[in-house]
Design a protein around this motif. Structure first.
Motif, short mmCIF file in Angstrom:
data_model
loop_
_atom_site.label_atom_id
_atom_site.label_comp_id
_atom_site.label_asym_id
_atom_site.label_seq_id
_atom_site.Cartn_x
_atom_site.Cartn_y
_atom_site.Cartn_z
N VAL A 26 1.18 -1.25 0.73
CA VAL A 26 -0.25 0.19 0.05
C VAL A 26 0.84 0.78 0.28
CG1 VAL A 26 -1.79 1.21 1.55
CG2 VAL A 26 -1.13 -1.53 1.45
N LYS A 27 0.72 2.04 -1.60
CA LYS A 27 1.72 3.31 -1.19
C LYS A 27 1.13 4.20 -1.20
CE LYS A 27 4.64 0.86 -4.39
NZ LYS A 27 4.95 1.53 -5.96
N PRO A 28 1.37 5.30 0.25
CA PRO A 28 0.41 6.32 0.08
C PRO A 28 1.18 7.66 0.01
CG PRO A 28 1.56 5.17 2.26
CD PRO A 28 1.63 4.63 1.09
N HIS A 29 0.60 8.89 -0.94
CA HIS A 29 1.09 9.49 -1.17
C HIS A 29 1.18 10.85 -0.44
CE1 HIS A 29 2.07 8.14 -5.39
NE2 HIS A 29 0.89 7.32 -4.74
N TRP A 30 2.06 11.21 0.80
CA TRP A 30 1.94 12.09 1.61
C TRP A 30 2.80 13.56 0.90
CZ3 TRP A 30 -0.04 10.46 6.12
CH2 TRP A 30 0.08 9.05 6.58
N VAL A 31 1.95 14.90 1.88
CA VAL A 31 2.48 15.95 1.66
C VAL A 31 3.35 16.91 2.61
CG1 VAL A 31 1.85 18.23 0.81
CG2 VAL A 31 0.62 16.15 -0.42
#
Length: 183
Positions: A26-31
């Motif tokens: 699972v690859k979350p894209h963070w800011v």
């Protein structure tokens, strides 16, 4: 903000590819300075990452099988002398799956004539399959309740869970269901 819909090692149907796969990562894209990821991608080991709308989870289709039984139907195409070697001369098995005495599984006369003992055994197996399904469900439930099962019983429980998954699972329908059915 996005939340993960699927988890690692979950079995999903990948619509664009038309196959089942396991979510490997699972690859979350963070800011920076945001508490939740802005989007989540899923690596299923198929060469690229997929979004949640491209994946479908398994959905169980638990259908009540009912009381199935074997009835004897009269053989209209052969005389008693022609079918004297059959287990029940002059008849063939019909597995009835409805409350009334109609609906269910039948075998063509030519196929029955070719291997009557095999067809009789298949009829008995079909008629008893709802009870076998109940046993498999109870065995799978036993595994989920008790963690200290003997190894042989634990393996049987895992086998029952796999069989139940094959029986009760179909791909979830989504917006691209026609494309996934064609694959």
């Amino acid at each position: 903000m996005a939340k993960a819909v699927f988890h690692k090692h979950q079995r999903v149907f990948v619509g664009p590819v038309g196959t089942w796969a396991l979510v490997e990562e699972v690859k979350p894209h963070w800011v920076k300075d945001v508490e939740e990821p802005i989007r989540v991608a899923y690596d299923c080991g198929l060469g690229r990452d997929f979004t949640a709308d491209e994946l479908s989870a398994e959905q169980a289709d638990h259908v009540e099988a009912g009381h199935w039984r074997v009835l004897r139907a009269k053989n209209k195409w052969q005389t008693l002398e022609e079918c004297a070697g059959h287990p029940f001369p002059g008849t063939f098995p019909v597995v009835v799956t409805e409350a009334m005495d109609w609906g269910g599984w039948r075998v063509p006369a030519a196929e029955y004539d070719r291997a009557p003992h095999r067809i009789e055994a298949q009829g008995r197996l079909l008629a008893n399959s709802p009870r076998l399904l109940e046993i498999a469900e109870q065995l799978a439930a036993l595994a989920s309740e008790d963690v200290d099962l003997p190894p042989a019983l634990a393996e049987l429980s895992r086998s029952a869970e796999r069989v139940l998954r094959d029986i009760n699972t179909r791909p979830a329908t989504s917006g691209n269901s026609a494309r996934s059915r064609a694959a």
